[in-house]
Design a protein around this motif. Structure first.
Motif, PDB file in Angstrom:
ATOM      1  N   PRO A 624     -20.113 -39.615  -2.319  1.00  0.00           N
ATOM      2  CA  PRO A 624     -21.151 -39.538  -3.386  1.00  0.00           C
ATOM      3  C   PRO A 624     -22.062 -38.424  -2.880  1.00  0.00           C
ATOM      4  CG  PRO A 624     -21.505 -41.829  -2.905  1.00  0.00           C
ATOM      5  CD  PRO A 624     -20.229 -41.199  -2.310  1.00  0.00           C
ATOM      6  N   ASP A 625     -22.377 -38.423  -1.490  1.00  0.00           N
ATOM      7  CA  ASP A 625     -23.310 -37.609  -0.844  1.00  0.00           C
ATOM      8  C   ASP A 625     -22.670 -36.306  -0.640  1.00  0.00           C
ATOM      9  OD1 ASP A 625     -25.710 -36.973   0.926  1.00  0.00           O
ATOM     10  OD2 ASP A 625     -24.299 -36.470   2.234  1.00  0.00           O
ATOM     11  N   ALA A 626     -21.487 -36.039  -0.345  1.00  0.00           N
ATOM     12  CA  ALA A 626     -20.594 -34.877  -0.309  1.00  0.00           C
ATOM     13  C   ALA A 626     -20.446 -34.297  -1.655  1.00  0.00           C
ATOM     14  CB  ALA A 626     -19.260 -35.283   0.278  1.00  0.00           C
ATOM     15  N   VAL A 627     -20.390 -35.115  -2.864  1.00  0.00           N
ATOM     16  CA  VAL A 627     -20.071 -34.654  -4.060  1.00  0.00           C
ATOM     17  C   VAL A 627     -21.380 -33.834  -4.530  1.00  0.00           C
ATOM     18  CG1 VAL A 627     -19.807 -35.418  -6.449  1.00  0.00           C
ATOM     19  CG2 VAL A 627     -18.276 -36.449  -4.974  1.00  0.00           C
ATOM     20  N   LEU A 628     -22.680 -34.424  -4.351  1.00  0.00           N
ATOM     21  CA  LEU A 628     -23.823 -33.736  -4.782  1.00  0.00           C
ATOM     22  C   LEU A 628     -23.866 -32.338  -4.029  1.00  0.00           C
ATOM     23  CD1 LEU A 628     -26.202 -36.710  -4.901  1.00  0.00           C
ATOM     24  CD2 LEU A 628     -25.207 -35.332  -6.771  1.00  0.00           C
ATOM     25  N   LYS A 629     -23.571 -32.426  -2.724  1.00  0.00           N
ATOM     26  CA  LYS A 629     -23.649 -31.048  -1.822  1.00  0.00           C
ATOM     27  C   LYS A 629     -22.353 -30.093  -2.525  1.00  0.00           C
ATOM     28  CE  LYS A 629     -25.740 -33.343   2.092  1.00  0.00           C
ATOM     29  NZ  LYS A 629     -25.276 -33.828   3.564  1.00  0.00           N
ATOM     30  N   PHE A 630     -21.279 -30.710  -2.852  1.00  0.00           N
ATOM     31  CA  PHE A 630     -20.297 -29.818  -3.378  1.00  0.00           C
ATOM     32  C   PHE A 630     -20.647 -29.258  -4.728  1.00  0.00           C
ATOM     33  CE2 PHE A 630     -16.537 -29.380  -6.321  1.00  0.00           C
ATOM     34  CZ  PHE A 630     -15.587 -28.772  -5.373  1.00  0.00           C
ATOM     35  N   ARG A 631     -21.351 -30.142  -5.466  1.00  0.00           N
ATOM     36  CA  ARG A 631     -21.724 -29.540  -6.952  1.00  0.00           C
ATOM     37  C   ARG A 631     -23.012 -28.492  -6.549  1.00  0.00           C
ATOM     38  NH1 ARG A 631     -24.091 -33.413 -10.693  1.00  0.00           N
ATOM     39  NH2 ARG A 631     -23.723 -31.498 -12.277  1.00  0.00           N
ATOM     40  N   GLN A 632     -23.846 -28.662  -5.667  1.00  0.00           N
ATOM     41  CA  GLN A 632     -24.919 -27.659  -5.345  1.00  0.00           C
ATOM     42  C   GLN A 632     -24.082 -26.289  -4.927  1.00  0.00           C
ATOM     43  OE1 GLN A 632     -28.176 -27.115  -5.102  1.00  0.00           O
ATOM     44  NE2 GLN A 632     -28.561 -28.936  -6.418  1.00  0.00           N
ATOM     45  N   GLY A 633     -23.047 -26.407  -4.172  1.00  0.00           N
ATOM     46  CA  GLY A 633     -22.553 -25.179  -3.620  1.00  0.00           C
ATOM     47  C   GLY A 633     -21.833 -24.250  -4.603  1.00  0.00           C
ATOM     48  N   ILE A 634     -21.008 -24.971  -5.428  1.00  0.00           N
ATOM     49  CA  ILE A 634     -20.383 -24.364  -6.709  1.00  0.00           C
ATOM     50  C   ILE A 634     -21.295 -23.845  -7.666  1.00  0.00           C
ATOM     51  CG2 ILE A 634     -18.059 -25.543  -6.250  1.00  0.00           C
ATOM     52  CD1 ILE A 634     -18.766 -27.031  -9.105  1.00  0.00           C
ATOM     53  N   GLY A 635     -22.406 -24.327  -7.596  1.00  0.00           N
ATOM     54  CA  GLY A 635     -23.540 -23.862  -8.719  1.00  0.00           C
ATOM     55  C   GLY A 635     -24.285 -22.759  -8.201  1.00  0.00           C
ATOM     56  N   ARG A 636     -23.724 -22.127  -7.227  1.00  0.00           N
ATOM     57  CA  ARG A 636     -24.128 -20.692  -6.814  1.00  0.00           C
ATOM     58  C   ARG A 636     -23.635 -19.871  -8.045  1.00  0.00           C
ATOM     59  NH1 ARG A 636     -28.190 -22.300  -6.376  1.00  0.00           N
ATOM     60  NH2 ARG A 636     -27.376 -24.282  -6.523  1.00  0.00           N
ATOM     61  N   LEU A 637     -22.683 -20.007  -8.488  1.00  0.00           N
ATOM     62  CA  LEU A 637     -21.761 -19.044  -9.368  1.00  0.00           C
ATOM     63  C   LEU A 637     -22.196 -18.711 -10.416  1.00  0.00           C
ATOM     64  CD1 LEU A 637     -19.123 -16.959  -9.133  1.00  0.00           C
ATOM     65  CD2 LEU A 637     -17.923 -19.113 -10.005  1.00  0.00           C
ATOM     66  N   ILE A 638     -22.393 -19.575 -11.460  1.00  0.00           N
ATOM     67  CA  ILE A 638     -22.740 -19.306 -12.766  1.00  0.00           C
ATOM     68  C   ILE A 638     -24.035 -19.559 -13.089  1.00  0.00           C
ATOM     69  CG2 ILE A 638     -22.325 -19.831 -15.418  1.00  0.00           C
ATOM     70  CD1 ILE A 638     -20.079 -18.633 -13.729  1.00  0.00           C
ATOM     71  N   ARG A 639     -24.894 -18.346 -13.227  1.00  0.00           N
ATOM     72  CA  ARG A 639     -26.414 -18.433 -13.753  1.00  0.00           C
ATOM     73  C   ARG A 639     -26.677 -18.142 -14.937  1.00  0.00           C
ATOM     74  NH1 ARG A 639     -27.529 -21.867  -9.699  1.00  0.00           N
ATOM     75  NH2 ARG A 639     -29.714 -21.374  -9.680  1.00  0.00           N
ATOM     76  N   SER A 640     -26.020 -17.658 -15.687  1.00  0.00           N
ATOM     77  CA  SER A 640     -26.312 -17.161 -16.943  1.00  0.00           C
ATOM     78  C   SER A 640     -24.994 -17.023 -17.861  1.00  0.00           C
ATOM     79  CB  SER A 640     -26.585 -15.677 -17.074  1.00  0.00           C
ATOM     80  OG  SER A 640     -25.538 -14.608 -16.545  1.00  0.00           O
ATOM     81  N   ARG A 641     -25.131 -17.056 -19.102  1.00  0.00           N
ATOM     82  CA  ARG A 641     -23.919 -17.074 -20.121  1.00  0.00           C
ATOM     83  C   ARG A 641     -22.905 -15.997 -20.117  1.00  0.00           C
ATOM     84  NH1 ARG A 641     -26.366 -19.731 -25.543  1.00  0.00           N
ATOM     85  NH2 ARG A 641     -27.289 -21.695 -24.768  1.00  0.00           N
ATOM     86  N   THR A 642     -23.645 -14.971 -19.296  1.00  0.00           N
ATOM     87  CA  THR A 642     -22.520 -13.792 -19.046  1.00  0.00           C
ATOM     88  C   THR A 642     -21.643 -13.741 -17.836  1.00  0.00           C
ATOM     89  OG1 THR A 642     -24.419 -12.370 -18.549  1.00  0.00           O
ATOM     90  CG2 THR A 642     -23.836 -12.342 -20.730  1.00  0.00           C
ATOM     91  N   ASP A 643     -22.256 -14.590 -16.876  1.00  0.00           N
ATOM     92  CA  ASP A 643     -21.657 -14.693 -15.622  1.00  0.00           C
ATOM     93  C   ASP A 643     -20.155 -14.847 -15.619  1.00  0.00           C
ATOM     94  OD1 ASP A 643     -23.803 -13.945 -14.406  1.00  0.00           O
ATOM     95  OD2 ASP A 643     -24.397 -15.775 -13.547  1.00  0.00           O
ATOM     96  N   LYS A 644     -19.315 -14.529 -14.985  1.00  0.00           N
ATOM     97  CA  LYS A 644     -18.000 -14.796 -14.717  1.00  0.00           C
ATOM     98  C   LYS A 644     -17.464 -14.910 -13.281  1.00  0.00           C
ATOM     99  CE  LYS A 644     -16.206 -13.483 -19.200  1.00  0.00           C
ATOM    100  NZ  LYS A 644     -15.074 -12.771 -20.028  1.00  0.00           N
ATOM    101  N   GLY A 645     -16.536 -15.738 -12.731  1.00  0.00           N
ATOM    102  CA  GLY A 645     -15.994 -15.654 -11.638  1.00  0.00           C
ATOM    103  C   GLY A 645     -15.168 -16.579 -11.174  1.00  0.00           C
ATOM    104  N   ILE A 646     -14.656 -16.788  -9.800  1.00  0.00           N
ATOM    105  CA  ILE A 646     -13.773 -17.941  -9.507  1.00  0.00           C
ATOM    106  C   ILE A 646     -14.430 -18.804  -8.395  1.00  0.00           C
ATOM    107  CG2 ILE A 646     -11.863 -16.333  -9.936  1.00  0.00           C
ATOM    108  CD1 ILE A 646     -11.905 -15.525  -6.797  1.00  0.00           C
ATOM    109  N   ILE A 647     -13.947 -19.885  -8.311  1.00  0.00           N
ATOM    110  CA  ILE A 647     -14.509 -20.799  -7.433  1.00  0.00           C
ATOM    111  C   ILE A 647     -13.287 -21.184  -6.331  1.00  0.00           C
ATOM    112  CG2 ILE A 647     -15.513 -23.008  -6.881  1.00  0.00           C
ATOM    113  CD1 ILE A 647     -16.951 -22.750  -9.534  1.00  0.00           C
TER     114      ILE A 647
END
Length: 675
Positions: A624-647
């Motif tokens: 669970p500790d790694a899951v939270l850090k993983f979610r933080q990492g992928i959370g860098r990508l989408i910061r608005s409704r117009t953002d698009k990209g790949i993980i």
């Protein structure tokens, strides 16, 4: 209790709740935000739900834990009810954050905008620790000759202090953060504001003091914005040491943003942390035998005797810390946990006691109040160091884990050795000193839940006395994101993993022609991949920005945003607190699932405690500790409704191991491609 975004709102019970509901209603003042330089208004049900939940928690004096994904607008969702509550109770609401970026956003953008939109004459301040402010009295001493010239620990700083003096004549705040030129930390420590050497109203510079000008506004403010480090320093002084001279004002409620760092911040600030470099600097402030500088460079037999004592202390310091350095070398470790039965010789603090006695007599004989103040400051610092070292050697703090760390420095002959302790059970401690007090605590972050539950997080930090709320993301991940998972990569512990990672990083970075974050869990792998790929990226016209090179993190981010075709190779600090909306970032590559280093003393001790309690450390903590850090990492990508990209996740364990579903079930659903 966990509420969802669709939960029916409670009946209104107070003016603050009513006004919060009205602010986020169809008639919301946020519709005018663009007129005052804010973003174009978009009504978000998640934001309204959170705002009312915060207002009710403040009104009913209960705690609240909220996961609010990026895009919810959580800062307005807690600031609006906090403003109404502070004005109604005439008591400040404290808002504390992890990153400087968020502090600046709240203080420079969000709060001024809300002042315009609400039409309320509420007040807000930014609270920083004393050491962030220049002390005019100490700067004057350091530039006007006499004993003041010897305040600086090396003659190399004499020219720099004139540059600092020129800056001081033009600054309005005296804050270190405003300094644009490179400043030696030793110089700042010699002239910054400190508790022990502050004369208060007796100081000739009191009425123009940078710190006191700011500090006087804190008690009267409605909203006090600060940082987690100062918050926990204040909490330690207020609740554990039971002192009254606390750095922060008395507050009526706390909002803890970026709350995913709560456990680590508590561990870092509620224990012991002392190093040979900090002690060496303290001794050099008094007398540096190598260059003849220091406060004790005054004539007279008594000062000569004290210089002799300090010279002996320099030698004793080296001998004392060499014990720990030898243990690190013997175990071939940079970080070593100490068992309860370990024994170390401690002649150093006994000699500190002798120095303190002589200094007390010497100070009484001095006529200059400024000189006496500086020496008294060093006397207090000596006592604080002595208490910390004695507590560490005796391991006298209950339920703490103790360890030693060694770090190489620019000087190959010198190692920085740190003695550290941290509370083993942060949950029990915070439950006692934070969550059961007579004021409400609001915790919020974009990532607190594991598999759509706050139970793991709440148990780790001791959250109690309130409710939990998990909000939906306002973004459409099924349309905005494609997730790439590997079936072909070697396992991370296999010899050829790094070479395979280099190949895939190259391919996926080329796919988006830069515009990528590559997130690593170790600097060793980061450097290997950087060295391997730098020539290739250069030929492709892709700028590689490598964490740990000469550029600071903020400078790397500025260059990344400006260039448009760059790639950042970043370690732990790039997994969180980084905001790059728009086309500049369209690719996030996770090199390995971010499991904590299992042999770090604090992690090791936490896992042992879980085993003692009948749990499974890997299942109950590591995953669970790694899951939270993983979610933080992928959370860098989408910061608005117009953002698009790949993980892109290079680590095949996310699909080949049974625990991998914990990671996949904790992120928004989106299309998956395999490679």
């Amino acid at each position: 209790m966990i509420m969802s975004a669709g939960k029916e709102l409670k009946a209104v019970r107070s003016d603050s709740v009513v006004r919060t509901q009205e602010f986020f209603s169809d008639r919301s003042p946020l519709k005018r935000a663009a007129e005052f330089g804010g973003r174009t208004y978009e009504r978000r049900i998640q934001q309204e739900t959170m705002a009312v939940a915060v207002a009710e928690a403040l009104e009913e004096n209960h705690n609240l834990c909220v996961e609010a994904p990026t895009g919810v607008g959580k800062s307005f969702a807690y600031l609006v009810p906090a403003i109404y509550h502070a004005r109604a109770t005439r008591t400040p609401v404290l808002v504390t954050t992890e990153t400087i970026t968020l502090q600046e956003q709240l203080f420079n953008k969000d709060l001024p905008l809300l002042k315009d939109l609400t039409g309320l004459d509420f007040t807000f301040v930014l609270a920083k620790g004393r050491s962030n402010y220049l002390c005019k009295r100490r700067l004057e001493l350091a530039t006007n000759g006499g004993y003041g010239a010897e305040m600086l620990p090396t003659v190399l700083l004499d020219d720099d202090v004139q540059k600092l003096r020129s800056w001081a004549s033009g600054t309005q705040t005296g804050s270190k953060s405003e300094i644009s030129f490179r400043l030696d930390p030793m110089l700042w420590q010699s002239v910054c504001c400190e508790t022990a050497n502050c004369l208060g109203p007796k100081c000739p510079f009191y009425h123009e003091c940078f710190y006191w000008k700011n500090r006087k506004t804190w008690d009267k403010a409605d909203i006090v914005v600060t940082n987690h480090a100062l918050f926990f320093t204040d909490l330690k002084i207020r609740e554990l040491e039971k002192q009254e001279n606390c750095p922060l004002p008395v507050y009526g409620a706390v909002v803890f943003d970026e709350a995913h760092t709560l456990e680590d911040n508590a561990a870092n600030h509620l224990g012991i942390h002392v190093s040979n470099s900090s002690l060496r600097f303290f001794l050099n402030r008094l007398f540096n035998p190598a260059n003849g500088r220091g406060l004790m460079m005054k004539s007279g037999s008594s000062s000569m005797m004290i210089r002799g004592k300090i010279s002996a202390l320099h030698d004793a310091l080296t001998i004392f810390f060499s014990q720990f350095d030898m243990d690190l070398e013997r175990n071939r470790e940079d970080c070593l946990r100490l068992p309860k039965n370990c024994r170390y010789e401690n002649n150093f603090t006994r000699q500190l006691v002798d120095l303190e006695k002589i200094l007390e007599d010497y100070i009484d004989q001095q006529e200059s109040p400024e000189f006496k103040t500086e020496l008294n400051s060093q006397l207090e610092r000596s006592r604080a160091f002595r208490d910390e070292i004695d507590s560490f050697i005796k391991m006298s703090l209950n339920d703490q884990v103790y360890w030693v760390e060694g770090h190489d420095t620019a000087n190959a002959r010198y190692r920085n050795i740190e003695l550290i302790s941290a509370p083993l059970n942060v949950a029990d401690l915070l439950r006692k000193i934070l969550f059961t007090k007579d004021f409400p605590v609001i915790l919020t972050s974009a990532t607190l839940a594991v598999k759509e539950s706050l139970d793991y997080y709440a148990a780790r930090v001791g959250f109690c006395g309130g409710e939990g709320l998990i909000l939906d993301s306002p973004f459409d991940y099924s349309r905005q994101v494609t997730l790439y998972l590997s079936r072909s990569m070697p396992q991370p512990n296999e010899r050829d993993y790094n070479d395979a990672a280099v190949e895939k990083i190259r391919d996926f970075v080329e796919l988006t022609h830069g515009k990528a974050f590559v997130l690593f869990t170790s600097f060793a792998m980061l450097k290997y991949c950087s060295d391997s790929l730098a020539p290739h990226f250069s030929r492709q016209g892709i700028q590689l920005l490598t964490h740990g090179d000469e550029m600071s993190r903020s400078a790397m981010l500025d260059e990344f945003r400006r260039d448009g075709n760059s790639v950042i190779f970043g370690a732990s600090s790039f997994w969180t607190g980084v905001d790059v909306p728009g086309d500049a970032l369209s690719n996030v590559i996770i090199t390995k699932l971010p499991f904590a280093v299992p042999n770090h003393p604090l992690i090791q001790a936490r896992c042992e405690r879980i085993t003692e309690d009948g749990g499974d450390p890997f299942r109950d903590y590591s995953v669970p500790d790694a899951v939270l850090k993983f979610r933080q990492g992928i959370g860098r990508l989408i910061r608005s409704r117009t953002d698009k990209g790949i993980i892109v996740v290079l680590d095949p364990r996310i699909i080949s191991r049974s625990y991998g579903r914990n990671f996949l079930y904790s992120i928004p659903r989106c299309p998956v491609e395999y490679f």
